[in-house]
Design an enzyme around this catalytic site. Sequence first.
Site, PDB file in Angstrom:
ATOM      1  N   ASN A   1     -71.953  57.694 -23.286  1.00 58.42           N
ATOM      2  CA  ASN A   1     -71.936  56.248 -23.528  1.00 58.42           C
ATOM      3  C   ASN A   1     -70.778  55.953 -24.488  1.00 58.42           C
ATOM      4  OD1 ASN A   1     -72.903  56.464 -26.297  1.00 58.42           O
ATOM      5  ND2 ASN A   1     -74.856  57.025 -25.347  1.00 58.42           N
TER       6      ASN A   1
ATOM      7  N   GLY B   1     -80.276  61.949 -20.601  1.00 62.97           N
ATOM      8  CA  GLY B   1     -79.729  62.469 -19.351  1.00 62.97           C
ATOM      9  C   GLY B   1     -78.777  63.632 -19.561  1.00 62.97           C
TER      10      GLY B   1
ATOM     11  N   ASP C   1     -75.865  63.663 -20.849  1.00 63.50           N
ATOM     12  CA  ASP C   1     -75.260  63.605 -22.184  1.00 63.50           C
ATOM     13  C   ASP C   1     -76.120  64.382 -23.197  1.00 63.50           C
ATOM     14  OD1 ASP C   1     -73.593  62.804 -24.220  1.00 63.50           O
ATOM     15  OD2 ASP C   1     -74.201  60.697 -24.200  1.00 63.50           O
TER      16      ASP C   1
ATOM     17  N   THR D   1     -75.082  57.239 -12.248  1.00 63.74           N
ATOM     18  CA  THR D   1     -76.183  57.093 -11.276  1.00 63.74           C
ATOM     19  C   THR D   1     -77.569  57.319 -11.872  1.00 63.74           C
ATOM     20  OG1 THR D   1     -76.111  59.397 -10.552  1.00 63.74           O
ATOM     21  CG2 THR D   1     -74.685  57.839  -9.384  1.00 63.74           C
ATOM     22  N   GLY D   2     -77.627  57.588 -13.181  1.00 59.17           N
ATOM     23  CA  GLY D   2     -78.926  57.777 -13.830  1.00 59.17           C
ATOM     24  C   GLY D   2     -79.355  56.489 -14.500  1.00 59.17           C
ATOM     25  N   VAL D   3     -79.385  56.535 -15.819  1.00 55.83           N
ATOM     26  CA  VAL D   3     -79.808  55.384 -16.627  1.00 55.83           C
ATOM     27  C   VAL D   3     -78.942  54.144 -16.346  1.00 55.83           C
ATOM     28  CG1 VAL D   3     -80.033  54.575 -19.025  1.00 55.83           C
ATOM     29  CG2 VAL D   3     -80.688  56.892 -18.431  1.00 55.83           C
TER      30      VAL D   3
HETATM   31  P1  ADP Z   1     -75.510  57.567 -16.725  1.00 59.02           P
HETATM   32  O1  ADP Z   1     -75.926  56.979 -18.037  1.00 59.02           O
HETATM   33  O2  ADP Z   1     -74.002  57.640 -16.560  1.00 59.02           O
HETATM   34  O3  ADP Z   1     -76.208  56.957 -15.564  1.00 59.02           O
HETATM   35  P2  ADP Z   1     -77.310  59.915 -16.688  1.00 59.02           P
HETATM   36  O4  ADP Z   1     -77.183  61.118 -17.525  1.00 59.02           O
HETATM   37  O5  ADP Z   1     -78.495  59.037 -16.905  1.00 59.02           O
HETATM   38  O6  ADP Z   1     -75.918  59.115 -16.865  1.00 59.02           O
HETATM   39  O7  ADP Z   1     -77.265  60.325 -15.165  1.00 59.02           O
HETATM   40  C1  ADP Z   1     -76.113  60.714 -14.465  1.00 59.02           C
HETATM   41  C2  ADP Z   1     -76.475  61.746 -13.431  1.00 59.02           C
HETATM   42  O8  ADP Z   1     -76.585  63.028 -14.053  1.00 59.02           O
HETATM   43  C3  ADP Z   1     -77.807  61.512 -12.730  1.00 59.02           C
HETATM   44  O9  ADP Z   1     -77.603  61.701 -11.339  1.00 59.02           O
HETATM   45  C4  ADP Z   1     -78.727  62.585 -13.297  1.00 59.02           C
HETATM   46  O10 ADP Z   1     -79.685  63.022 -12.349  1.00 59.02           O
HETATM   47  C5  ADP Z   1     -77.733  63.690 -13.562  1.00 59.02           C
HETATM   48  N1  ADP Z   1     -78.115  64.702 -14.574  1.00 59.02           N
HETATM   49  C6  ADP Z   1     -78.992  64.593 -15.605  1.00 59.02           C
HETATM   50  N2  ADP Z   1     -79.047  65.743 -16.311  1.00 59.02           N
HETATM   51  C7  ADP Z   1     -78.175  66.602 -15.697  1.00 59.02           C
HETATM   52  C8  ADP Z   1     -77.776  67.955 -15.932  1.00 59.02           C
HETATM   53  N3  ADP Z   1     -78.272  68.674 -16.947  1.00 59.02           N
HETATM   54  N4  ADP Z   1     -76.851  68.506 -15.086  1.00 59.02           N
HETATM   55  C9  ADP Z   1     -76.337  67.804 -14.076  1.00 59.02           C
HETATM   56  N5  ADP Z   1     -76.657  66.531 -13.798  1.00 59.02           N
HETATM   57  C10 ADP Z   1     -77.574  65.933 -14.593  1.00 59.02           C
END
Ligand code: ADP
Length: 174
Positions: free
Chosen positions: A26, A34, A36, A120-122
Amino acid sequence: MDLNRIQLWQGDITTLALDAIVNAANSSLLGGGGVDGAIHSAAGPRLLEQCRTLGGCETGQAKITPGFDLPARYVIHTVGPVWRGGHSREDELLAACYRNSLKLALNHGLQAIAFPAISTGVYRFPVERACTIALREVEAFLARHASPSKVIFVCFSDAGAALYRRSLSGTRAG
Ligand code: ADP
């Protein structure tokens, strides 16, 4: 272009021993949930210390740090757009994340780099649309530059992996 330069891998990006992994950060660069959160916890507290010196990062831009305790040598932190319905330059900003991350890798002489599915997550960016943009940008960059020599798309879920696999095979067939 040699399409074998692009690969798909399902699992936890923090386990990959590559030149760099990309963090979907972020704008504070001070950690979050996630991917991060997973990257910060695997890299150890020195990552946060280093990130504090960077003064944040704008959406679509990217900054680089060492990987510290990670198996990856570097972390490229990029800030994806929050999905707001599609009329707030989300596509363009997501494309910029991939381009600017690849530019940093190129400028640091990095060869193998892995991307999570940024936004694609949060941040709720529609996965299929994000996947199309990710592939398009990476292919265009690799067609113009000899490095990175390898880009790995990391999918966490079965559904995400299936989607990327379909898009990649579409590209290879076409
Ligand atoms: P954003 O805030 O950019 O949406 P997120 O971390 O919430 O970021 O999600 C981004 C993508 O990373 C999602 O598709 C999630 O499923 C994936 N993700 C979460 N944890 C991991 C990990 N440890 N390794 C790889 N991909 C991950």
